[in-house]
Design a protein around this motif. Structure first.
Motif, short mmCIF file in Angstrom:
data_model
loop_
_atom_site.label_atom_id
_atom_site.label_comp_id
_atom_site.label_asym_id
_atom_site.label_seq_id
_atom_site.Cartn_x
_atom_site.Cartn_y
_atom_site.Cartn_z
N UNK A 20 -7.88 -3.75 -14.02
CA UNK A 20 -6.76 -4.02 -13.46
C UNK A 20 -5.17 -3.22 -13.84
N UNK A 21 -4.84 -2.81 -14.89
CA UNK A 21 -3.59 -1.58 -15.63
C UNK A 21 -3.49 -0.85 -14.61
N UNK A 22 -4.57 -0.05 -14.18
CA UNK A 22 -4.28 0.74 -12.90
C UNK A 22 -4.32 0.57 -12.25
N UNK A 23 -3.77 -0.29 -11.73
CA UNK A 23 -4.33 -1.03 -10.46
C UNK A 23 -2.96 -1.11 -9.67
N UNK A 24 -2.44 -1.43 -11.25
CA UNK A 24 -0.46 -1.98 -10.60
C UNK A 24 0.03 -0.64 -10.26
N UNK A 25 -0.69 0.69 -11.40
CA UNK A 25 0.39 2.06 -10.82
C UNK A 25 0.36 2.47 -9.70
N UNK A 26 -1.17 2.90 -9.17
CA UNK A 26 -1.78 2.68 -8.08
C UNK A 26 -0.97 1.95 -7.03
N UNK A 27 -1.08 1.18 -6.66
CA UNK A 27 -0.78 0.24 -5.66
C UNK A 27 0.68 -0.26 -5.17
N UNK A 28 1.57 -0.31 -6.49
CA UNK A 28 2.63 -0.33 -6.80
C UNK A 28 3.94 0.24 -5.43
N UNK A 29 4.81 -0.48 -4.86
CA UNK A 29 4.96 -0.19 -3.61
C UNK A 29 4.07 0.25 -2.01
N UNK A 30 3.16 -0.14 -2.32
CA UNK A 30 2.23 0.60 -0.95
C UNK A 30 2.51 -0.49 -0.33
N UNK A 31 2.07 -0.01 1.18
CA UNK A 31 1.54 -1.10 2.10
C UNK A 31 0.03 -1.73 3.06
N UNK A 32 -0.44 -2.13 2.37
CA UNK A 32 -1.74 -2.21 2.86
C UNK A 32 -2.02 -1.66 4.50
N UNK A 33 -3.09 -0.61 4.50
CA UNK A 33 -2.98 0.40 5.96
C UNK A 33 -3.00 -0.37 6.85
N UNK A 34 -3.52 -1.59 7.11
CA UNK A 34 -3.59 -2.35 8.27
C UNK A 34 -2.28 -3.19 8.10
N UNK A 35 -1.41 -3.59 7.64
CA UNK A 35 -0.22 -3.53 7.74
C UNK A 35 1.07 -2.61 8.47
N UNK A 36 0.78 -1.29 8.10
CA UNK A 36 0.98 0.11 8.15
C UNK A 36 1.07 0.24 9.63
N UNK A 37 -0.51 -0.30 9.99
CA UNK A 37 -0.72 -0.03 11.67
C UNK A 37 0.10 -0.42 12.27
N UNK A 38 0.21 -1.70 11.92
CA UNK A 38 0.61 -3.24 12.89
C UNK A 38 2.70 -2.10 12.81
N UNK A 39 3.30 -1.86 12.33
CA UNK A 39 4.41 -1.57 11.76
C UNK A 39 4.13 -0.52 12.52
N UNK A 40 3.28 0.74 12.64
CA UNK A 40 3.50 2.02 13.79
C UNK A 40 3.22 1.27 14.86
N UNK A 41 2.79 0.39 15.88
CA UNK A 41 2.31 -0.28 16.56
C UNK A 41 3.69 -0.74 17.09
N UNK A 42 4.92 -1.32 16.04
CA UNK A 42 6.07 -2.48 16.47
C UNK A 42 6.41 -1.45 17.16
N UNK A 43 6.76 0.23 15.91
CA UNK A 43 7.73 0.85 16.56
C UNK A 43 7.76 1.29 17.70
N UNK A 44 6.67 1.70 17.82
CA UNK A 44 6.20 2.89 18.73
C UNK A 44 6.85 1.50 20.19
#
Length: 364
Positions: A231-255
């Motif tokens: 749990x403690x390490x997950x905070x450092x790994x994922x803080x400020x990140x987006x899920x790959x699925x959501x990033x893909x939707x953003x890329x589709x929107x931009x395109x």
């Protein structure tokens, strides 16, 4: 982000009590502290006109997460004297709050689910070199989850113990098992911690596709805390990140937007698309809608910027509601997703954009 976990909320007509409460157990006499917090919220609901039965229904489950250690909270929703949804919060709410209204105040619960990153956590402990009459062992614990909600609702944890002498061969077999599990759970990352030598052996024997998703972490790696693995390490790994699925939707929107495809941008255009059930995913810059109001009717897609617009659709007695609450209700009802995207990644007009299922001549 898929919002199907909110469906029970909108199966009820309302009005709703919506309670967000810190139920952390990391202080002295937590039960007394929780009772005092709830008393203030109970009085606030009464002042807002909530019915006694709905308040009592919420009170029955306040603090019911006593077995959960550490810092966390509860989101409780009741209607017509019955509990509708009781959700665990991976972190205490910024402020305890209680609201009584025709729509549930669901956005704070949604925000606590963000960025909703699926992952696989693996901890490898090495029991040391064999000694006289004793064989050393490597112990592996693996647990899937969706960060950050997995902190208070971890997935199934599987354990394996292997004699040190067999670790190299066993790591190859285990690597294929982990790959299959990561594929099944759609993991964006495999977070690995524990003994450096044993972890290195495992990582080298992972299938290449999975090896590219590995994130090695250091620090303490307890496996018996009652919380999520690593749990403690997950905070450092994922803080400020987006899920790959959501990033893909953003890329589709931009395109699509670049070639005038099936998108809508701006609050007026997004609301019009929601009225028609056209929205596949609503993109939302955080903190842009908290003070806005929209006009709504009894049906989820009856949402508009003005009272006159809803009246022209034949809606009787429309009312104003917070935009966040109106938009989330419409998204859940139309099986659309919500993507919260930082302005630094994509700045949207009015802080709102939408990917559309289809376009027609009436789309702004």
């Amino acid at each position: 982000m898929r919002l199907s976990f909110l469906q029970p909320l909108y199966a009820e007509p309302g009005p709703f009590t919506s309670v967000y409460l810190d139920t952390s157990r990391d202080i002295e006499d937590p039960e007394r502290a929780i009772a005092l917090r709830w008393r203030r919220l109970r009085d606030e609901l009464a002042r807002q006109g909530a019915d006694r039965a709905s308040i009592t229904a919420a009170e029955r489950v306040v603090g019911a997460d006593a077995e959960l250690p550490g810092m966390h909270g509860q989101a409780i929703f009741t209607a017509d004297g019955a509990l509708v949804l009781d959700g665990e919060l991976p972190a205490p709410p910024a402020h305890d709050s209680a609201r009584y209204g025709m729509l549930p105040d669901a956005m704070p619960l949604v925000v606590q689910h963000l960025p909703e990153i699926p992952y696989l956590a693996v901890v490898v402990h090495y029991g040391g070199l064999p000694t006289a009459g004793t064989e050393g062992t490597v112990t592996v614990a693996a647990e899937g989850g969706t960060w950050p909600v997995s902190s208070v609702a971890p997935g199934e944890r599987r354990r394996r113990r292997v004699p040190v002498a067999q670790w190299h061969d066993a790591a190859a077999r285990l690597g294929h098992e982990l790959d299959a599990r990561a594929r099944h759970e759609g993991a964006d990352a495999v977070v690995v911690g524990g003994d450096k030598w044993a972890c290195s052996v495992l990582v080298r024997r992972l299938p290449e596709r999975l090896r590219t998703r590995v994130v090695r972490v250091g620090g303490p790696t307890p496996t018996d805390t009652g919380r999520a693995l690593l749990e403690a390490q997950l905070e450092d790994v994922f803080r400020g990140c987006m899920a790959e699925h959501d990033r893909a939707l953003v890329e589709i929107f931009v395109a699509r937007r670049a070639r005038d495809g099936a998108t809508a941008e701006g609050l007026a255009a997004a609301v019009a698309a929601l009225q028609r059930g056209q929205v596949t995913a609503l993109l939302f810059n955080p903190h842009t809608g908290s003070r806005r109001l929209l006009w709504v009717g009894p049906r989820p897609t009856q949402v508009a910027l003005t009272e006159a617009e809803l009246t022209s659709f034949g809606v009787r007695a429309p009312r104003e509601e917070p935009a966040d609450e109106a938009l989330v209700r419409a998204l859940v009802a139309t099986a659309a997703e919500l993507v919260v995207v930082p302005e630094s990644a994509l700045r949207l007009r009015d802080g709102v954009g939408a990917l559309l299922r289809y376009t027609d001549a009436g789309t702004p």
